[in-house]
Design a protein around this motif. Structure first.
Motif, mmCIF file in Angstrom:
data_model
loop_
_atom_site.group_PDB
_atom_site.id
_atom_site.type_symbol
_atom_site.label_atom_id
_atom_site.label_comp_id
_atom_site.label_asym_id
_atom_site.label_seq_id
_atom_site.Cartn_x
_atom_site.Cartn_y
_atom_site.Cartn_z
ATOM 1 N N SER A 1 -58.337 -31.201 -56.385
ATOM 2 C CA SER A 1 -58.624 -30.514 -55.256
ATOM 3 C C SER A 1 -60.274 -31.034 -55.376
ATOM 4 C CB SER A 1 -58.806 -28.880 -55.248
ATOM 5 O OG SER A 1 -59.509 -28.461 -56.741
ATOM 6 N N GLU B 1 -51.750 -30.929 -50.868
ATOM 7 C CA GLU B 1 -50.618 -30.200 -51.458
ATOM 8 C C GLU B 1 -49.435 -31.259 -51.554
ATOM 9 O OE1 GLU B 1 -47.655 -27.469 -52.500
ATOM 10 O OE2 GLU B 1 -49.819 -27.707 -52.468
ATOM 11 N N ASN C 1 -57.169 -33.369 -46.446
ATOM 12 C CA ASN C 1 -57.136 -31.895 -45.783
ATOM 13 C C ASN C 1 -56.157 -31.198 -46.957
ATOM 14 O OD1 ASN C 1 -54.334 -32.728 -45.146
ATOM 15 N ND2 ASN C 1 -54.780 -32.680 -43.080
ATOM 16 N N ILE C 2 -56.011 -29.970 -46.625
ATOM 17 C CA ILE C 2 -55.145 -29.130 -47.360
ATOM 18 C C ILE C 2 -53.735 -29.563 -47.576
ATOM 19 C CG2 ILE C 2 -53.968 -26.785 -47.506
ATOM 20 C CD1 ILE C 2 -56.623 -25.651 -46.131
#
Length: 529
Positions: free
Chosen positions: A439, A415, A410-411
């Protein structure tokens, strides 16, 4: 007449001259009388220092783990001639003295923690409750960590949650618990420890267990359980929870410079934002510091055979594989620090940069004795600390756990890994960068990136073999590296071919030591040994 508890003789060996030093010495407290022990706050703290001191034993992080036990796996190999035909080059026997030393030292640490835990709740000992809790939390943390060290190397082992006060043979007959049962003890101890320990902002150095250290080790344990051989995949989600707790404290961040992380370890600078837990070493092997130094840099540094107080003697036991060198991207500044791009030659010896050749001839460059500032530099010990848990590990564990539990990143997972990658490229950690950032990757590709990123970030920090085992990659990766070793008769090539050629599928664990099998007749040997 008072008797001496032999198990306690070394408890006073590493006593405090400053609040930061786990391994400092106070000679008059070497021997503790059993009848008087654990009756005061100072005796509790002395016992605690004794439990920590095992980490710095020469059979563990004070020596053998630093390049002499084959823990580098596909990222590098052992090239020290004295370790040929031993576990160091995967010529493994149950009678190997280094395996026995590891096993016995870890159990000594467990026994010391048990002795402390059996006294800590004695209300006749006058001590502030917060300090009592913190001491108890540290003892639980250490016992859990020591069992993690055993489980990840031997599989199921005998579990002892009460102190052994006797050397009688009948008291030592304990059957092996299953691997799952041992990991359950680790989880229980670390969770209990986390509730009692202080946050890292309330301790003076990363050599003391804290809530962050307990949560981070819980995440690591869950990843080990989620992977092979247990394959308890529900533990991935739990690992993410523990890692997230560390991230959400707001007390940790990546050092802007990857190189500075290791310079700090060499110069006794405690950066608890990055280095959450480390083994403490101190002094230059002289005077009262004879027993407080380690071999970080001396064993696993850039080979330097001369006795030079400016550079520092190193046997250069670890060399990298070609795969590790090639896995770094061209913009990754970690490569030429982790894998030294120079060696020493001439008389007097000078730094000479490689202009060709194979990566197999280079040396581990992370732990550089030239970074040390304490003079004179000893040929037998160094003051460099060794990292056991860094914040970058928390980030990568979190990213991996999310990818595995949700079958895709996920994001937040993106990160987490991208912060580590940005730092590696010398970029601002918190600023997105299109060239460095990952990404849009799906599960399989993200998993592959995690595996490579862990090698780039943690090579030579004694984590790689455990990672390969839990991923089920150990044997295939070792044979792949064997195919990369160039032809030739140079001693380092001979060592590399032996190291990777000797590895067998059974080497995912070590054998139970022959000596221990003789002492404890209830032990059953690991399969294949």
């Amino acid at each position: 007449m008072k008797t001496i508890n032999r198990l306690s003789l070394l408890f006073g060996l590493m006593l405090s001259l400053s609040c930061n030093k786990i391994l400092d010495v106070k000679p008059e407290e070497y021997i503790i009388v059993a009848d008087d022990y654990y009756k005061t706050e100072e005796q509790l703290n002395a016992a605690l220092r004794g439990a920590y001191a095992i980490l710095a034993d020469g059979t563990l992080y004070g020596g053998n783990i630093l390049g002499r036990l084959g823990l580098e796996a596909d990222e590098g190999y052992e090239s020290y001639s004295s370790d040929l035909a031993t576990v160091g080059d995967y010529t493994v026997f149950a009678s190997d003295t280094k395996i026995l030393g590891y096993y016995r030292s870890v159990y000594r640490g467990i026994n010391r923690a048990n002795l402390l835990l059996e006294s800590i709740d004695d209300l006749s000992i006058k001590i502030d409750q917060a300090e009592r809790n913190h001491i108890k939390g540290q003892a639980l943390f250490l016992r859990g960590y020591y069992y993690l060290m055993l489980a990840s190397k031997f599989g199921g082992v005998p579990v002892q949650l009460k102190a052994t006060r006797s050397a009688k043979t009948e008291d030592l007959q304990i059957a092996r618990s299953s691997l799952k049962e041992v990991y359950s003890v680790v989880l229980s101890d670390l969770q209990a420890a986390a509730d009692l320990l202080k946050p890292i902002t309330q301790v003076s150095a990363g050599t003391i267990a804290t809530k962050s250290a307990a949560w981070g080790m819980l995440a690591r344990t869950c990843l080990y359980m989620a992977g092979q051989p247990l394959n308890e995949t529900d533990k991935y989600a739990e690992a993410a929870i523990w890692a997230k707790k560390v991230m959400e404290t707001g007390q940790h961040d990546l050092n802007a410079s990857y190189q500075q992380v290791f310079v700090n370890l060499a110069t006794d600078k405690f950066d608890t934002k990055e280095s959450i837990f480390e083994v403490d070493f101190w002094g230059n092997g002289t005077g009262i510091y004879t027993n407080t130094g380690g071999m970080v840099g001396r064993n696993n540094g850039i080979n330097y055979p001369a006795d030079d107080s400016n550079i520092g003697y190193s046997i250069g036991a670890i060399r990298p594989s070609a795969w590790l060198y090639e896995v770094y991207e061209s913009t990754d500044q970690r490569r030429d620090w982790a894998i030294a791009n120079y060696y020493y030659t001439g008389t007097p010896r000078v730094k000479t940069f490689y202009t060709g050749g194979t990566p197999f001839q280079r040396y581990c460059g992370k732990f550089r004795r030239e970074s040390e500032i304490l003079l004179p530099k000893s040929t037998t010990s160094t003051p460099q600390n060794f990292p056991l848990l860094r914040y970058s590990d928390v980030l990568l564990m979190y990213a991996e756990a999310i990818n595995e539990s949700a079958h895709g990143p996920n994001i937040e997972a993106n990160e987490a890994i991208n912060q580590v990658r940005r730092r590696g490229a010398g970029l601002p950690v918190k600023t997105p960068n299109a060239q460095a950032d990952l990404s849009g990757l799906l599960y399989d590709d993200f998993k592959a990136e995690i595996k490579e990123e862990r090698a780039r970030e943690f090579c030579f920090e004694a984590l790689r073999k455990n990672d390969l085992v839990r991923w089920g990659d150990f044997y295939n990766n070792m044979k792949f590296i064997l195919g990369q070793v160039p032809a030739g008769t140079s001693s380092y090539l001979v060592s590399a071919r032996a190291y990777y050629g000797n590895a067998l599928p059974r080497d995912i664990v070590w054998p139970i030591p022959t000596y221990e099998m003789g002492v404890n007749r209830k032990l059953i040997q690991n399969v294949g040994w």
